[in-house]
Motif scaffolding. Sequence first.
Motif, PDB file in Angstrom:
ATOM      1  N   ARG A   1       0.829  -1.209   0.000  1.00  0.00           N
ATOM      2  CA  ARG A   1       0.000   0.000   0.000  1.00  0.00           C
ATOM      3  C   ARG A   1       0.861   1.255   0.000  1.00  0.00           C
ATOM      4  O   ARG A   1       0.503   2.252  -0.616  1.00  0.00           O
ATOM      5  N   LEU A   2       1.993   1.207   0.671  1.00  0.00           N
ATOM      6  CA  LEU A   2       2.905   2.352   0.686  1.00  0.00           C
ATOM      7  C   LEU A   2       3.490   2.587  -0.700  1.00  0.00           C
ATOM      8  O   LEU A   2       3.603   3.734  -1.150  1.00  0.00           O
ATOM      9  N   ALA A   3       3.845   1.513  -1.422  1.00  0.00           N
ATOM     10  CA  ALA A   3       4.382   1.660  -2.769  1.00  0.00           C
ATOM     11  C   ALA A   3       3.311   2.147  -3.744  1.00  0.00           C
ATOM     12  O   ALA A   3       3.645   2.797  -4.744  1.00  0.00           O
ATOM     13  N   ALA A   4       2.057   1.858  -3.472  1.00  0.00           N
ATOM     14  CA  ALA A   4       0.973   2.272  -4.384  1.00  0.00           C
ATOM     15  C   ALA A   4       0.577   3.742  -4.204  1.00  0.00           C
ATOM     16  O   ALA A   4      -0.134   4.291  -5.051  1.00  0.00           O
ATOM     17  N   LEU A   5       1.046   4.387  -3.134  1.00  0.00           N
ATOM     18  CA  LEU A   5       0.704   5.791  -2.916  1.00  0.00           C
ATOM     19  C   LEU A   5       1.366   6.645  -3.985  1.00  0.00           C
ATOM     20  O   LEU A   5       2.493   6.361  -4.418  1.00  0.00           O
ATOM     21  N   PRO A   6       0.715   7.719  -4.413  1.00  0.00           N
ATOM     22  CA  PRO A   6       1.327   8.573  -5.430  1.00  0.00           C
ATOM     23  C   PRO A   6       2.550   9.299  -4.874  1.00  0.00           C
ATOM     24  O   PRO A   6       2.617   9.604  -3.691  1.00  0.00           O
ATOM     25  N   ASN A   7       3.489   9.576  -5.760  1.00  0.00           N
ATOM     26  CA  ASN A   7       4.708  10.280  -5.378  1.00  0.00           C
ATOM     27  C   ASN A   7       4.359  11.739  -5.070  1.00  0.00           C
ATOM     28  O   ASN A   7       3.764  12.421  -5.900  1.00  0.00           O
ATOM     29  N   PRO A   8       4.743  12.243  -3.891  1.00  0.00           N
ATOM     30  CA  PRO A   8       4.358  13.621  -3.562  1.00  0.00           C
ATOM     31  C   PRO A   8       5.116  14.667  -4.360  1.00  0.00           C
ATOM     32  O   PRO A   8       4.771  15.834  -4.322  1.00  0.00           O
TER      33      PRO A   8
END
Length: 154
Positions: free
Chosen positions: A146-153
């Motif tokens: 889930r952390l890897a699927a978060l969009p890059n800020p």
Amino acid sequence: MRLIVRKERPHPGAQLRFTDADGLHLTAFATNTTGSPIAALELRHRQRARAEDRIRNARATGLRNLPLHDTAQNQIWLEIVQLALDLLAWMPMLTLTGKPRLWEPRRLRLRLFSASAQLATTARRRHLRFADHWPWTDVITATLARLAALPNPG
């Protein structure tokens, strides 16, 4: 001054106090606020519990005492504790689901942060391999996914 008393069923496993009547948990608070409905006052009081939870988490994370002798060193210690608290506040909201989302810092340290793993590099990619026998490996891998699927800020 108004005294507001709330009577509710305790959650499973909760220990009753001698002041609890008929198996129901009594919560009381006093307020001087006028002109607000009781429901709004009760909501404000319950939100205060979140602040107290954050204070308890801060003490469990390293804010219970200042371990160093110099003021500048303790200031750095406090900043590190603040960073850890920010991570402990954001991680459950962004990556954890179900019961792990409610875990306190001590339980997170025991189950997630102290898991042994092996860092392997193959084909110019790094892989983190957790032990299969660790009971919370699935929680850790799902959290990392889930952390890897978060969009890059950026």
